[in-house]
Design a protein around this motif. Structure first.
Motif, PDB file in Angstrom:
ATOM      1  N   LEU A  21       0.996  -1.209   0.226  1.00  0.00           N
ATOM      2  CA  LEU A  21      -0.230   0.051  -0.099  1.00  0.00           C
ATOM      3  C   LEU A  21       0.872   1.242  -0.098  1.00  0.00           C
ATOM      4  CD1 LEU A  21      -2.989   0.614   0.103  1.00  0.00           C
ATOM      5  CD2 LEU A  21      -2.739   0.733   2.775  1.00  0.00           C
ATOM      6  N   THR A  22       0.922   2.133  -0.911  1.00  0.00           N
ATOM      7  CA  THR A  22       1.668   3.205  -1.045  1.00  0.00           C
ATOM      8  C   THR A  22       0.474   4.544  -1.082  1.00  0.00           C
ATOM      9  OG1 THR A  22       1.640   3.249  -3.485  1.00  0.00           O
ATOM     10  CG2 THR A  22       3.358   2.241  -2.439  1.00  0.00           C
ATOM     11  N   ARG A  23       1.181   5.726  -0.534  1.00  0.00           N
ATOM     12  CA  ARG A  23       0.457   6.927  -0.543  1.00  0.00           C
ATOM     13  C   ARG A  23       0.811   7.898  -1.759  1.00  0.00           C
ATOM     14  NH1 ARG A  23      -0.010   8.093   6.110  1.00  0.00           N
ATOM     15  NH2 ARG A  23      -1.582   6.366   6.422  1.00  0.00           N
ATOM     16  N   GLU A  24      -0.012   8.383  -2.475  1.00  0.00           N
ATOM     17  CA  GLU A  24       0.504   9.449  -3.149  1.00  0.00           C
ATOM     18  C   GLU A  24      -0.240  10.676  -2.549  1.00  0.00           C
ATOM     19  OE1 GLU A  24      -0.736   8.429  -7.061  1.00  0.00           O
ATOM     20  OE2 GLU A  24       0.953   7.373  -7.379  1.00  0.00           O
ATOM     21  N   SER A  25       0.532  11.890  -2.451  1.00  0.00           N
ATOM     22  CA  SER A  25      -0.329  12.890  -2.014  1.00  0.00           C
ATOM     23  C   SER A  25      -0.230  14.255  -2.951  1.00  0.00           C
ATOM     24  CB  SER A  25       0.380  13.524  -0.543  1.00  0.00           C
ATOM     25  OG  SER A  25       1.621  13.841  -0.985  1.00  0.00           O
ATOM     26  N   SER A  26      -1.330  14.734  -3.119  1.00  0.00           N
ATOM     27  CA  SER A  26      -1.325  16.167  -4.012  1.00  0.00           C
ATOM     28  C   SER A  26      -1.823  17.079  -3.083  1.00  0.00           C
ATOM     29  CB  SER A  26      -2.215  15.897  -5.042  1.00  0.00           C
ATOM     30  OG  SER A  26      -3.519  15.577  -4.478  1.00  0.00           O
ATOM     31  N   PRO A  27      -0.677  17.931  -2.448  1.00  0.00           N
ATOM     32  CA  PRO A  27      -1.414  19.160  -1.532  1.00  0.00           C
ATOM     33  C   PRO A  27      -1.847  20.094  -2.208  1.00  0.00           C
ATOM     34  CG  PRO A  27       1.058  19.352  -1.887  1.00  0.00           C
ATOM     35  CD  PRO A  27       0.598  18.088  -2.587  1.00  0.00           C
ATOM     36  N   LEU A  28      -2.792  20.673  -1.428  1.00  0.00           N
ATOM     37  CA  LEU A  28      -3.647  22.024  -2.217  1.00  0.00           C
ATOM     38  C   LEU A  28      -2.434  23.150  -1.916  1.00  0.00           C
ATOM     39  CD1 LEU A  28      -7.143  21.659  -0.858  1.00  0.00           C
ATOM     40  CD2 LEU A  28      -6.304  21.498  -3.225  1.00  0.00           C
ATOM     41  N   LEU A  29      -2.257  23.781  -2.895  1.00  0.00           N
ATOM     42  CA  LEU A  29      -1.244  25.042  -2.735  1.00  0.00           C
ATOM     43  C   LEU A  29      -2.126  26.185  -2.499  1.00  0.00           C
ATOM     44  CD1 LEU A  29       0.322  24.606  -6.474  1.00  0.00           C
ATOM     45  CD2 LEU A  29       1.285  23.966  -4.253  1.00  0.00           C
ATOM     46  N   PRO A  30      -1.297  26.983  -1.442  1.00  0.00           N
ATOM     47  CA  PRO A  30      -2.040  28.192  -0.846  1.00  0.00           C
ATOM     48  C   PRO A  30      -2.843  29.110  -1.911  1.00  0.00           C
ATOM     49  CG  PRO A  30       0.342  27.957  -0.075  1.00  0.00           C
ATOM     50  CD  PRO A  30      -0.058  26.821  -0.986  1.00  0.00           C
ATOM     51  N   GLU A  31      -2.481  29.060  -3.194  1.00  0.00           N
ATOM     52  CA  GLU A  31      -2.838  29.786  -4.067  1.00  0.00           C
ATOM     53  C   GLU A  31      -4.266  28.968  -4.607  1.00  0.00           C
ATOM     54  OE1 GLU A  31       0.265  28.447  -4.868  1.00  0.00           O
ATOM     55  OE2 GLU A  31       1.233  30.226  -4.250  1.00  0.00           O
ATOM     56  N   VAL A  32      -4.410  27.915  -4.591  1.00  0.00           N
ATOM     57  CA  VAL A  32      -5.559  27.226  -4.884  1.00  0.00           C
ATOM     58  C   VAL A  32      -6.465  27.427  -3.918  1.00  0.00           C
ATOM     59  CG1 VAL A  32      -6.449  24.910  -5.260  1.00  0.00           C
ATOM     60  CG2 VAL A  32      -4.333  25.632  -6.409  1.00  0.00           C
ATOM     61  N   GLN A  34      -6.835  29.892  -1.726  1.00  0.00           N
ATOM     62  CA  GLN A  34      -7.139  31.166  -1.703  1.00  0.00           C
ATOM     63  C   GLN A  34      -8.244  31.423  -2.812  1.00  0.00           C
ATOM     64  OE1 GLN A  34      -6.876  33.648   0.760  1.00  0.00           O
ATOM     65  NE2 GLN A  34      -8.146  34.970  -0.503  1.00  0.00           N
ATOM     66  N   GLU A  35      -8.060  30.818  -4.006  1.00  0.00           N
ATOM     67  CA  GLU A  35      -8.906  30.807  -5.096  1.00  0.00           C
ATOM     68  C   GLU A  35     -10.197  30.266  -4.722  1.00  0.00           C
ATOM     69  OE1 GLU A  35     -10.507  31.884  -8.736  1.00  0.00           O
ATOM     70  OE2 GLU A  35      -8.754  32.742  -7.890  1.00  0.00           O
ATOM     71  N   LEU A  36     -10.412  29.211  -4.005  1.00  0.00           N
ATOM     72  CA  LEU A  36     -11.532  28.362  -3.685  1.00  0.00           C
ATOM     73  C   LEU A  36     -12.330  29.280  -2.801  1.00  0.00           C
ATOM     74  CD1 LEU A  36     -10.409  24.726  -3.302  1.00  0.00           C
ATOM     75  CD2 LEU A  36     -11.806  25.805  -5.127  1.00  0.00           C
ATOM     76  N   ARG A  37     -11.682  30.018  -1.711  1.00  0.00           N
ATOM     77  CA  ARG A  37     -12.136  30.780  -0.588  1.00  0.00           C
ATOM     78  C   ARG A  37     -12.899  32.165  -1.472  1.00  0.00           C
ATOM     79  NH1 ARG A  37      -7.274  30.539   3.043  1.00  0.00           N
ATOM     80  NH2 ARG A  37      -7.919  28.680   4.442  1.00  0.00           N
ATOM     81  N   SER A  38     -12.138  32.662  -2.408  1.00  0.00           N
ATOM     82  CA  SER A  38     -12.589  33.769  -3.067  1.00  0.00           C
ATOM     83  C   SER A  38     -13.851  33.586  -3.755  1.00  0.00           C
ATOM     84  CB  SER A  38     -11.358  34.549  -3.809  1.00  0.00           C
ATOM     85  OG  SER A  38     -11.105  33.803  -4.820  1.00  0.00           O
ATOM     86  N   ARG A  39     -13.720  32.384  -4.502  1.00  0.00           N
ATOM     87  CA  ARG A  39     -14.994  31.866  -5.334  1.00  0.00           C
ATOM     88  C   ARG A  39     -16.160  31.700  -4.566  1.00  0.00           C
ATOM     89  NH1 ARG A  39     -12.988  27.683  -9.977  1.00  0.00           N
ATOM     90  NH2 ARG A  39     -11.597  28.988 -11.029  1.00  0.00           N
TER      91      ARG A  39
END
Length: 128
Positions: A21-32, A34-39
């Motif tokens: 079992l391996t984990r792959e992570s995709s962190p949410l960038l701060p810019e992403v 912030q964009e979600l919050r502003s939307r």
């Protein structure tokens, strides 16, 4: 931060036949983020504006004017809610006070009736 990461798990098959079992992570960038919050904020502000004036949109309005207008609208809605609550409370207090007055009147009437009966008994006793 682990809480800001999205984890996905997958199984890989190896030549030896075992699965790990391996984990792959995709962190949410701060810019992403912030964009979600502003939307989200933009959509809620647009909803408020559309409820206020569905046809007319004020595009030439500055941010401060728009924020002030929305804040005033929020205060007005809060004022309406408080006025409705106060009117309801006044109704309930008035109804309670009326019930209390009716109860006091009934007690006074019963006490008056009792006193009248006692007075008649004393009159009969004195006359006899």
């Amino acid at each position: 931060m682990e809480s800001s990461r999205v984890w996905s798990c997958r199984r890989e098959s190896r030549a030896s036949g075992s699965q790990t079992l391996t984990r792959e992570s995709s962190p949410l960038l701060p810019e992403v983020r912030q964009e979600l919050r502003s939307r989200v904020l933009r959509s809620s502000v647009l909803d408020l504006e559309e409820k206020e004036h569905p046809v007319v949109r004020k595009t030439e309005e500055s941010f401060c004017d728009r924020a002030l207008r929305l804040f005033r609208r929020l205060l007005y809605q809060l004022q309406l809610k408080w006025q409705a609550t106060l009117a309801w409370l006044r109704e309930k207090v008035a109804a309670g006070f009326q019930a209390f007055c009716n109860a006091v009147e009934a007690i006074c009437s019963a006490f008056n009736s009792f006193c009248t009966s006692v007075a008649q008994v004393f009159r009969s006793a004195v006359q006899a």
